[in-house]
Design an enzyme around this catalytic site. Structure first.
Site, short mmCIF file in Angstrom:
data_model
loop_
_atom_site.label_atom_id
_atom_site.label_comp_id
_atom_site.label_asym_id
_atom_site.label_seq_id
_atom_site.Cartn_x
_atom_site.Cartn_y
_atom_site.Cartn_z
NE ARG A 101 -10.53 1.79 1.08
CZ ARG A 101 -9.85 0.73 0.66
NH1 ARG A 101 -9.07 0.04 1.48
NH2 ARG A 101 -9.95 0.33 -0.59
CG ASP A 103 2.46 8.57 -3.82
OD1 ASP A 103 3.52 8.47 -3.16
OD2 ASP A 103 2.25 7.93 -4.86
NE ARG A 154 5.68 7.26 -4.84
CZ ARG A 154 5.30 6.41 -5.77
NH1 ARG A 154 6.20 5.84 -6.54
NH2 ARG A 154 4.03 6.12 -5.97
CG ASN A 179 -7.32 -7.97 -9.00
OD1 ASN A 179 -8.46 -7.70 -8.62
ND2 ASN A 179 -6.24 -7.59 -8.35
CG ASN A 216 8.60 0.52 -2.94
OD1 ASN A 216 9.59 0.03 -3.47
ND2 ASN A 216 7.37 0.21 -3.29
N GLY A 233 5.05 -0.55 2.40
CA GLY A 233 5.83 -1.54 3.16
C GLY A 233 7.09 -1.98 2.42
CG LEU A 283 2.14 -1.02 6.05
CD1 LEU A 283 3.27 -0.30 6.79
CD2 LEU A 283 0.84 -0.94 6.85
CD GLU A 304 -2.88 -8.86 -3.29
OE1 GLU A 304 -2.37 -7.87 -3.84
OE2 GLU A 304 -3.95 -8.81 -2.68
P1 ADP Z 1 -2.89 -0.47 -3.65
O1 ADP Z 1 -2.59 -1.83 -4.28
O2 ADP Z 1 -3.58 -0.54 -2.34
O3 ADP Z 1 -3.50 0.51 -4.60
P2 ADP Z 1 0.02 -0.26 -3.50
O4 ADP Z 1 0.35 -1.42 -2.64
O5 ADP Z 1 0.37 -0.31 -4.94
O6 ADP Z 1 -1.48 0.20 -3.32
O7 ADP Z 1 0.74 1.03 -2.85
C1 ADP Z 1 0.70 2.28 -3.46
C2 ADP Z 1 1.28 3.30 -2.48
O8 ADP Z 1 2.63 2.93 -2.14
C3 ADP Z 1 1.43 4.69 -3.07
O9 ADP Z 1 0.23 5.42 -2.93
C4 ADP Z 1 2.53 5.28 -2.21
O10 ADP Z 1 1.96 5.85 -1.04
C5 ADP Z 1 3.37 4.08 -1.79
N1 ADP Z 1 4.67 4.03 -2.47
C6 ADP Z 1 4.99 3.50 -3.65
N2 ADP Z 1 6.30 3.66 -3.93
C7 ADP Z 1 6.84 4.32 -2.88
C8 ADP Z 1 8.15 4.80 -2.55
N3 ADP Z 1 9.18 4.62 -3.36
N4 ADP Z 1 8.30 5.43 -1.37
C9 ADP Z 1 7.26 5.62 -0.54
N5 ADP Z 1 6.00 5.19 -0.79
C10 ADP Z 1 5.80 4.55 -1.94
#
Ligand code: ADP
Length: 400
Positions: free
Chosen positions: A243, A285, A287, A8, A337, A335, A211, A386
């Site tokens: 975004r 983020d 969190r 990837n 977590n 989604g 998400l 994926e």
């Molecule tokens: P991408 O692949 O689009 O970079 P991810 O699917 O890895 O993103 O998602 C990352 C985002 O998930 C983080 O920026 C954060 O907002 C959210 N995230 C990860 N862990 C948690 C958690 N334990 N609680 C809430 N949000 C979380």
């Protein structure tokens, strides 16, 4: 044994996994970062449960990234392969297949030629993906390469879902339309939940909410994507980490004039300086956002509310698009977590008879039903994968 190397590549990074596809076992994974800048390489032998290694090392281009990957995979002490000949095929994630590809394909000269004609559609990502393919062809001669496109699953959308109401010549001359992204994830999640329920995907109306930092929602009917929230680029649709998602299209011309900035600068604002980061002024983020909200930060509260509201409105519009919904799935970082975000999204759907079960919803990163037994629509957390989907597609195309 049939080992598939999944690659990837992004503009400045390259993630990889080796999957033994007949058992589905993940053997190793890693990440090359800051390609073309300085370089860092992370590698983990998952099969033997060995500790992750991270080192700073110069990575001037994608070829070097793949060389490092091969070295690590065949290393005498930490490698998972005795030799390179144990890689049977390589599956590559490709950002944009335009209207040319509606499924995964085995790489041929003609495929590469056709793909290079649409590089403009993803100027940062497609050339990086092609560089990854060229390096694999060079370093692993004779090993088949397969391309899996982020856009392909959405090629089934009807014109009413993908046409923009702008002069037709822009579609004709530049192929400007909704493409949608995260297709591999949406397809994987929908198929996984159908399999889990022992149902045919074709018999279900499914809404998948991917998400993460990038976020999109897809409506799936008869096993096909019928609408999705991202557009011509991944900047459209939902509010995301950085975004902006859908905004009045005239806003950016106004900003360009007021601030005297270029179109490129405006695009950078759209992609890197907007979203919940901009609304909260705190972080992209979730969190951090919940923590700030709990401490009384009102901007963080608005950012979370706005994100959740947009997700709920999009789900609602897809219920209309499909004249109903059987299953709603949540996947990706937020989604999988974020318990509170899922609960708040579902609280918008009392009128549909959807009820989120607080106890069941107390889950992270595993496939689980989160709606109550009497909920009119079944809601699930389904971890996305994926890489596994890319490996499965690759296997289907190259197995003898
Ligand atoms: P991408 O692949 O689009 O970079 P991810 O699917 O890895 O993103 O998602 C990352 C985002 O998930 C983080 O920026 C954060 O907002 C959210 N995230 C990860 N862990 C948690 C958690 N334990 N609680 C809430 N949000 C979380």
């Amino acid at each position: 044994m049939f080992n598939i190397l999944v690659i990837n590549s992004g503009s400045s990074s390259l993630k990889f996994q080796v999957i033994e596809i007949e058992s589905g076992e993940l053997l190793a994974k890693g990440l090359c970062e800051r390609i073309g800048i300085d370089g860092a390489f992370t590698y983990e032998n998952v099969r033997d449960g060995l500790d992750k290694d991270k080192k700073e090392v110069a990575i001037p281009d994608h070829r070097k990234a793949i060389e490092l990957t091969i070295e690590a995979l065949t290393d005498g002490s930490k490698g998972v392969l005795k030799s390179l000949s144990e890689i049977n095929a390589v599956g590559h994630r490709v950002a944009h297949g335009g209207e040319l590809f509606d499924g995964s394909v085995v790489v041929t000269e003609d495929v590469i030629k056709r793909l290079s004609t649409i590089s403009d559609l993803a100027p940062l990502h497609n050339p990086a993906n092609l560089a990854g393919v060229a390096s694999c062809q060079e370093l692993m001669p004779g090993v088949p390469n397969v391309l899996t496109f982020d856009t392909a699953f959405h090629q089934t959308m009807p014109p009413k879902a993908y046409m923009y109401a702008i002069p037709r010549k822009y579609y004709r001359d530049y192929k400007i339309r909704r493409y949608g992204f995260h297709g591999t994830s949406h397809h994987y999640v929908a198929q996984t939940i159908a399999d889990h329920l022992n149902k045919k995907l074709e018999s279900l109306k499914v809404i998948v909410c991917h998400l993460g930092n990038g976020a999109s929602i897809t409506a799936i009917r008869d096993g096909k994507s019928v609408d999705t929230s991202m557009g011509f680029t991944p900047a459209g649709g939902l509010i995301m980490g950085t975004r902006c998602g859908d905004v009045d299209p005239s806003v950016f011309n106004y900003i360009i004039k007021k601030e005297g900035i270029s179109g490129e600068q405006a695009d950078s604002i759209v992609n890197k300086e907007s979203g919940v980061l901009a609304l909260s002024g705190v972080s992209s983020d979730f969190r951090d956002l919940w923590e700030a909200k709990d401490k009384g930060n009102e901007d963080a509260a608005v950012a979370l509310d706005a994100f959740i509201y947009k997700v709920a409105k999009t789900i609602g519009s897809y219920v209309a698009a499909m004249n109903g919904v059987d299953i709603i799935c949540f996947t990706a970082g937020i989604g999988e977590n974020d318990i509170r975000t899922r609960a708040e999204v579902l609280s918008y759907f009392g009128y549909l008879g959807i009820t989120c079960d607080a106890e069941r919803n107390n889950v992270r990163g595993e496939l689980k039903e989160i709606s109550t037994p009497d909920s009119k629509v079944r809601c699930f957390v389904v971890p996305t994968n994926e890489e596994l989907m890319i490996a499965k597609d690759t296997y289907a195309l190259v197995k003898k």
